[in-house]
Write an enzyme that holds these catalytic residues in place. Structure first.
Site, mmCIF file in Angstrom:
data_model
loop_
_atom_site.group_PDB
_atom_site.id
_atom_site.type_symbol
_atom_site.label_atom_id
_atom_site.label_comp_id
_atom_site.label_asym_id
_atom_site.label_seq_id
_atom_site.Cartn_x
_atom_site.Cartn_y
_atom_site.Cartn_z
ATOM 1 N N THR A 98 0.820 -1.080 -0.086
ATOM 2 C CA THR A 98 -0.064 -0.186 -0.053
ATOM 3 C C THR A 98 0.840 1.162 0.043
ATOM 4 O OG1 THR A 98 -1.648 -1.116 1.211
ATOM 5 C CG2 THR A 98 -1.681 1.133 0.950
ATOM 6 N N LYS A 173 -6.903 1.469 -3.137
ATOM 7 C CA LYS A 173 -6.621 0.912 -2.089
ATOM 8 C C LYS A 173 -6.430 1.937 -0.723
ATOM 9 C CE LYS A 173 -5.320 -1.980 0.880
ATOM 10 N NZ LYS A 173 -3.886 -2.812 0.941
ATOM 11 N N LYS A 241 0.133 4.772 8.595
ATOM 12 C CA LYS A 241 0.915 4.933 7.840
ATOM 13 C C LYS A 241 -0.120 5.546 6.404
ATOM 14 C CE LYS A 241 1.960 1.934 4.999
ATOM 15 N NZ LYS A 241 1.573 1.232 3.787
#
Length: 290
Positions: A98, A173, A241
Site C-alpha cells: 500500500t 486501495k 501510515k
C-alpha cells in the site's frame, strides 16, 4: 510463464502467506526478507532464500513485493542490491504494498525504461486471507502483463479487479484503508464510551453489530476489541501510515483530509502507548485508560 520462477520480497503478515500459496501451487519460489528469521520456515517448505532483493529477482519471471511503505519499497526495488536492476526484460514486477500514487508512478517509469512489465496490485484482505489464498488483488497496469502474471495471482488470491492504468489501484486501495481506519477509530471510541458509562458492553455493541453500522470491518475488529484479542491481523503503525498516505492523496486534489487525520491520530496515539506490534483493534486500549 514458462518456467514459473517467482520471487517474493517481504515476508511479513501478508507476504509470508502469499509465498506459501505460491509454493503450494507448485511454483519455483525464491524469498527475501530484511530479517532472515522470517524466511527460515519458507526455506524448509521448499523456497530458496535469497541474500538480497537483487539475488531474489535474478532469473525470476515475476517478482512480487509486499512491503511496509514507500521508503522500504524504494530501497528494495531501486536501492543498493535492488530487485529492479536484476530483472530481465520481459519479466513482470508486481508491487502489492500500500503505497502513494507518486511512488507507484515513479517505479512504473523505471520498470518501463528497463523493459520490465509493471503492475501495481495492492490487496484487500489481511493475514488470514493471505494464508488461505483468498486475497482480492486491485490491479493497475497493462492487460498483457496481467495475463502473463495471472497464474501467480490465481495462486495467491481468489479475485482480481483490473481498475485501469497504473495509479488507479493505489487510489482505490488508499480509499479502502481510509474507510477501514475511520471505522476502527470510531468503533474504539464507541466501545470506550460504553465502558465509561458502565453499560453491558456486549449488549450495547450487539446493537451496532445488528444495525446499520455493521460492516465486516466493524464486526471483525469490534469482536477483537471486546475480547482484547490483539494477535496481529494488521499492525497499528501500518494503518497510521495508510491514513497518512490517504490524507496526502485527498490534499493533492484539494480535499481537506480532516477525517483521515483525526483517525490517524488514534493510531499514532496507540503506537506511542506501546501498541505498535499489535492488531489495529488495540487502538481501544489507550481510550480505556483515559
Amino acid at each position: 510463464m514458462t518456467n514459473r520462477k517467482i520471487a517474493v520480497l517481504g515476508l511479513g503478515l501478508m507476504g509470508g502467506g502469499m509465498a506459501r500459496q505460491l509454493l503450494a501451487a507448485g511454483f519455483d519460489v525464491t524469498v527475501w526478507n530484511r530479517s532472515t528469521d522470517k524466511a527460515t520456515a519458507l526455506g524448509q517448505a521448499g523456497a530458496r532464500i535469497a541474500a538480497t532483493p537483487a539475488d531474489a529477482a535474478t532469473g525470476a519471471d515475476v517478482v512480487v513485493a509486499m512491503l511496509a511503505d514507500d521508503d522500504v519499497s524504494r530501497n528494495v526495488w531501486t536501492g543498493e542490491n535492488g530487485a529492479l536492476a536484476a530483472m530481465a526484460p520481459g519479466a513482470i514486477a508486481i508491487e502489492s504494498s500500500t503505497l502513494t500514487g507518486d511512488w507507484v508512478f515513479d517505479l512504473a517509469r523505471q520498470a518501463a525504461a528497463q523493459g520490465v512489465g509493471f503492475l501495481e496490485a495492492p490487496v484487500t484482505g489481511s493475514r488470514d486471507q493471505a494464508a488461505q489464498g483468498t486475497l482480492r488483488f486491485l490491479v493497475g497496469g497493462e492487460a498483457d502483463s496481467i495475463a502473463t502474471a495471472r497464474p501467480a495471482f490465481d495462486a495467491m488470491g481468489s479475485a482480481l479487479v483490473h481498475l485501469g492504468p497504473v495509479g488507479s489501484a493505489a487510489t482505490v486501495k488508499l480509499a479502502n484503508n481510509f474507510l477501514c481506519g475511520v471505522q476502527a477509530a470510531s468503533l474504539a471510541e464507541a466501545i470506550a464510551l460504553f465502558e465509561k458509562h458502565g453499560l453491558d458492553v456486549e449488549q450495547a455493541v450487539s446493537i451496532l453489530f445488528d444495525g446499520a453500522p455493521a460492516s465486516p470491518m466493524v464486526k471483525g475488529v469490534g469482536r477483537r476489541m471486546l475480547d482484547r484479542d490483539y494477535a496481529p491481523h494488521f499492525l497499528v503503525p501500518l494503518m497510521a501510515k495508510d491514513l497518512g498516505y490517504a490524507a496526502q492523496a485527498l490534499s493533492d486534489v484539494g480535499i481537506r483530509p480532516s477525517i483521515a487525520q483525526a483517525a490517524r491520530q488514534r493510531f499514532l496515539d496507540a503506537d506511542g502507548a506501546g501498541e505498535g506490534q499489535r492488531d489495529i483493534a488495540a487502538i481501544v486500549e489507550p481510550l480505556r485508560k483515559v
